[in-house]
Design an enzyme around this catalytic site. Structure first.
Site, PDB file in Angstrom:
ATOM      1  N   HIS A 180      47.081  32.489  38.131  1.00 52.79           N
ATOM      2  CA  HIS A 180      46.276  33.689  37.851  1.00 52.79           C
ATOM      3  C   HIS A 180      45.199  33.705  38.918  1.00 52.79           C
ATOM      4  O   HIS A 180      44.306  32.865  38.903  1.00 52.79           O
ATOM      5  CB  HIS A 180      45.653  33.619  36.455  1.00 52.79           C
ATOM      6  CG  HIS A 180      44.650  34.708  36.211  1.00 52.79           C
ATOM      7  ND1 HIS A 180      45.019  35.984  35.850  1.00 52.79           N
ATOM      8  CD2 HIS A 180      43.304  34.726  36.319  1.00 52.79           C
ATOM      9  CE1 HIS A 180      43.933  36.739  35.737  1.00 52.79           C
ATOM     10  NE2 HIS A 180      42.878  35.998  36.018  1.00 52.79           N
ATOM     11  N   PRO A 258      48.210  39.585  30.646  1.00 52.16           N
ATOM     12  CA  PRO A 258      47.116  40.549  30.833  1.00 52.16           C
ATOM     13  C   PRO A 258      46.086  40.522  29.718  1.00 52.16           C
ATOM     14  O   PRO A 258      46.422  40.279  28.555  1.00 52.16           O
ATOM     15  CB  PRO A 258      47.863  41.882  30.797  1.00 52.16           C
ATOM     16  CG  PRO A 258      49.014  41.633  29.874  1.00 52.16           C
ATOM     17  CD  PRO A 258      49.399  40.196  30.042  1.00 52.16           C
ATOM     18  N   GLY A 259      44.843  40.770  30.091  1.00 53.11           N
ATOM     19  CA  GLY A 259      43.795  41.002  29.108  1.00 53.11           C
ATOM     20  C   GLY A 259      43.388  42.461  29.240  1.00 53.11           C
ATOM     21  O   GLY A 259      43.740  43.331  28.441  1.00 53.11           O
ATOM     22  N   ARG A 260      42.692  42.725  30.356  1.00 51.27           N
ATOM     23  CA  ARG A 260      42.138  44.052  30.606  1.00 51.27           C
ATOM     24  C   ARG A 260      43.189  45.166  30.481  1.00 51.27           C
ATOM     25  O   ARG A 260      42.927  46.208  29.887  1.00 51.27           O
ATOM     26  CB  ARG A 260      41.583  44.058  32.039  1.00 51.27           C
ATOM     27  CG  ARG A 260      40.906  45.318  32.486  1.00 51.27           C
ATOM     28  CD  ARG A 260      40.571  45.227  33.991  1.00 51.27           C
ATOM     29  NE  ARG A 260      40.201  43.887  34.394  1.00 51.27           N
ATOM     30  CZ  ARG A 260      38.957  43.410  34.357  1.00 51.27           C
ATOM     31  NH1 ARG A 260      37.967  44.183  33.968  1.00 51.27           N
ATOM     32  NH2 ARG A 260      38.695  42.172  34.726  1.00 51.27           N
ATOM     33  N   ARG A 296      28.985  44.206  31.828  1.00 52.11           N
ATOM     34  CA  ARG A 296      29.718  44.291  33.099  1.00 52.11           C
ATOM     35  C   ARG A 296      28.931  44.978  34.226  1.00 52.11           C
ATOM     36  O   ARG A 296      28.937  44.499  35.359  1.00 52.11           O
ATOM     37  CB  ARG A 296      31.082  44.953  32.899  1.00 52.11           C
ATOM     38  CG  ARG A 296      31.965  44.212  31.865  1.00 52.11           C
ATOM     39  CD  ARG A 296      33.397  44.717  31.815  1.00 52.11           C
ATOM     40  NE  ARG A 296      34.129  44.335  33.007  1.00 52.11           N
ATOM     41  CZ  ARG A 296      34.407  45.142  33.989  1.00 52.11           C
ATOM     42  NH1 ARG A 296      34.052  46.410  33.930  1.00 52.11           N
ATOM     43  NH2 ARG A 296      35.045  44.718  35.048  1.00 52.11           N
ATOM     44  N   TYR A 300      28.367  42.462  37.190  1.00 59.44           N
ATOM     45  CA  TYR A 300      29.234  42.650  38.374  1.00 59.44           C
ATOM     46  C   TYR A 300      28.942  43.945  39.118  1.00 59.44           C
ATOM     47  O   TYR A 300      29.658  44.260  40.074  1.00 59.44           O
ATOM     48  CB  TYR A 300      30.709  42.723  37.959  1.00 59.44           C
ATOM     49  CG  TYR A 300      31.162  41.690  36.962  1.00 59.44           C
ATOM     50  CD1 TYR A 300      31.171  40.337  37.275  1.00 59.44           C
ATOM     51  CD2 TYR A 300      31.617  42.081  35.696  1.00 59.44           C
ATOM     52  CE1 TYR A 300      31.618  39.398  36.352  1.00 59.44           C
ATOM     53  CE2 TYR A 300      32.067  41.141  34.775  1.00 59.44           C
ATOM     54  CZ  TYR A 300      32.056  39.804  35.110  1.00 59.44           C
ATOM     55  OH  TYR A 300      32.494  38.882  34.198  1.00 59.44           O
ATOM     56  N   CYS A 326      14.582  44.351  27.510  1.00 62.73           N
ATOM     57  CA  CYS A 326      13.343  44.123  28.249  1.00 62.73           C
ATOM     58  C   CYS A 326      13.591  43.711  29.694  1.00 62.73           C
ATOM     59  O   CYS A 326      12.875  42.883  30.220  1.00 62.73           O
ATOM     60  CB  CYS A 326      12.571  43.022  27.556  1.00 62.73           C
ATOM     61  SG  CYS A 326      13.523  41.500  27.612  1.00 62.73           S
ATOM     62  N   GLU A 327      14.668  44.197  30.294  1.00 64.23           N
ATOM     63  CA  GLU A 327      14.950  43.821  31.693  1.00 64.23           C
ATOM     64  C   GLU A 327      15.359  45.042  32.483  1.00 64.23           C
ATOM     65  O   GLU A 327      16.107  45.887  31.977  1.00 64.23           O
ATOM     66  CB  GLU A 327      16.127  42.833  31.756  1.00 64.23           C
ATOM     67  CG  GLU A 327      15.740  41.461  31.340  1.00 64.23           C
ATOM     68  CD  GLU A 327      16.707  40.395  31.850  1.00 64.23           C
ATOM     69  OE1 GLU A 327      17.312  40.585  32.927  1.00 64.23           O
ATOM     70  OE2 GLU A 327      16.809  39.382  31.167  1.00 64.23           O
ATOM     71  N   TYR A 362      36.385  42.875  27.761  1.00 59.34           N
ATOM     72  CA  TYR A 362      35.204  42.160  28.262  1.00 59.34           C
ATOM     73  C   TYR A 362      33.914  42.912  27.922  1.00 59.34           C
ATOM     74  O   TYR A 362      32.995  43.007  28.717  1.00 59.34           O
ATOM     75  CB  TYR A 362      35.320  41.931  29.778  1.00 59.34           C
ATOM     76  CG  TYR A 362      36.587  41.192  30.141  1.00 59.34           C
ATOM     77  CD1 TYR A 362      36.766  39.873  29.750  1.00 59.34           C
ATOM     78  CD2 TYR A 362      37.619  41.816  30.821  1.00 59.34           C
ATOM     79  CE1 TYR A 362      37.940  39.191  30.036  1.00 59.34           C
ATOM     80  CE2 TYR A 362      38.801  41.134  31.116  1.00 59.34           C
ATOM     81  CZ  TYR A 362      38.944  39.822  30.715  1.00 59.34           C
ATOM     82  OH  TYR A 362      40.097  39.156  30.986  1.00 59.34           O
TER      83      TYR A 362
END
Ligand code: LLP
Length: 411
Positions: A180, A258-260, A296, A300, A326-327, A362
């Site tokens: 993978h 596969p996941g996504r 995400r 990313y 708070c960011e 995710y």
């Protein structure tokens, strides 16, 4: 980009369960599974979305499962999977999984040489598969590239002959090769993987019964992106399978992991607009979901399409969608490196619902309790019928494992 469920249902569910809310359409998962039926085995990468009902639904379609922690195994078992349908893939055995494997047998896919001796000590089985790092990788972001020297994953391709010898000496049969190389692969990289997998399969031919081609199939996150050519993908792998079978003179099972691809497109993160404001030239839409619900973009710089039901085209202007945390990183419209990226969105106001697309993979599985916010509720829709599959976490749930020792001692 179409929303995966009707606007009327989105409104109804948001009203009933509140926001932020994840909504998944099981029928879309079914379509993605159907796309991959030409593989001998479809093995869902549970990490993408581990909701129990969703797992059970996927299991019911005859899809097996890949797990990466003892807790993912336990979840899969609770969702009705049998131990024989589960593979555990890892680069190390922690003490939790070691204890589990001493008592129960689940197939393991080893990503590091030291795991060979450790596996034999567990006395749980004699057959293993090996995850190979082919020396190169690919991914939508450096953080999800799982091949090459800078990736901790897998057995380095040049070590394979020595590892096979080491396995033989320990009396282990290597029945499979797995690769993978990362999430978001393209066909150029895939042709290199096909070559590398064939080479590894030939080296491990003695007991070989299985080849896993991993996951990493992309989905269109942007409305102008073309859907992945899944027919091409299947055809390429089937051709590779035929070549390997001819070379080895035996048939093999080819697995895809596969996941996504299975779950990303089925999901929406629905939140509510709670206000709008401008800071200098930048217009903000403030919503009640944050990177605790979908990390995400912050992690990313990933793009997630955003729509506002009922406000199709009026007053479109560049706007930044931000959450309550708070960011400054708590922004859904940003690029890699954390630069805000205003997006053309219609005029909106507090009370509107806002949908973040491709939120099935995710998203809930990477959620957190940052700022002491509860994990959001999840709803699974099948054939138009909606079922709550996770309640919103309560404060009691959140605090249930914490110990206030000062208060405990004063009693
Ligand atoms: N198999 C193995 C061994 C994996 O490590 C992964 C993903 C998969 C299969 C499934 O990959 P997929 O088909 O979903 O691309 N959090 C990141 C993705 C990390 C993927 C880690 N491993 C994201 O949100 O994009």
């Amino acid at each position: 980009m179409d929303r995966p469920v009707a606007d009327s249902l989105i409104n109804e569910l948001a009203e009933q369960y509140g926001t932020p809310l994840y909504i998944y359409n099981a029928n879309i998962i079914g379509e993605r599974i159907a796309d991959l039926r030409r593989f001998d085995v479809i093995r869902y990468a549970e990490k993408a979305n581990a909701n129990l009902s969703l797992l059970n639904w996927i299991r019911d379609q005859g899809v097996t499962i890949d797990t990466v922690s003892v807790w993912e195994i336990e979840r899969a078992l609770k969702a009705g999977y049998t131990a024989s349908e589960i593979v555990f893939t890892a680069d190390l055995f922690d003490h939790h999984i070691s204890k589990f494997l001493r008592e129960y047998h689940v197939h393991v896919n080893l990503g590091s040489p030291d795991m060979l001796e450790q596996y034999t000590q567990l006395k749980t089985g004699r057959e293993v598969t090996l995850r190979i790092n082919p020396g190169f990788g690919h991914g939508h972001d450096r953080k999800v590239n799982t091949g090459g020297e800078e990736s901790k994953h897998g057995i380095w391709h040049e070590s394979l002959p020595a590892v096979l010898k080491r396995a033989g000496k320990l009396g282990l049969k290597v029945t499979g090769i797995h690769m993978h190389i990362g999430s978001g692969s393209d066909f150029t990289h895939l042709s290199r993987v096909r070559e590398a997998i064939s080479k590894a399969a030939f080296m491990a031919k003695e007991h070989l019964t299985t080849i896993s081609v991993g996951g990493g199939l992309p989905v269109p996150y942007r409305p102008d992106e073309k859907p992945f050519d899944v027919a091409h993908y299947c055809a390429d792998w089937l051709a590779t399978k035929k070549t390997i079978e001819a070379e080895l003179g035996k048939s093999i099972n080819m697995e895809v992991e596969p996941g996504r691809y299975l779950v990303a497109e089925c999901g929406l993160l629905v939140c509510e607009v709670r206000g709008i404001k401008s800071s200098g030239a930048v217009n903000y839409i403030l919503v009640d979901a944050g990177f605790d619900n979908l990390i995400r973009p912050a992690m990313y710089g990933a793009y997630h399409h955003i729509t506002i039901p009922g406000r199709a085209s009026a007053g479109i202007k560049p706007q930044v969608v931000a959450g309550p945390l708070c960011e400054s990183a708590d922004v859904f419209t940003q690029t890699k490196g954390g630069y805000i990226e205003p997006r053309p969105l219609p005029e909106t106001q507090a009370g509107d619902l806002l949908c973040i697309h491709n939120a099935g993979a995710y998203t809930a599985s990477m959620a957190s309790n940052y700022n002491s916010r509860p994990l959001a509720a999840e709803v699974l829709v099948e054939n138009g019928a909606a079922r709550l599959v996770r309640q919103r976490q309560s404060l009691e749930d959140m605090l249930s494992n914490e110990i206030d020792y000062l208060q405990a001692n004063s009693r």
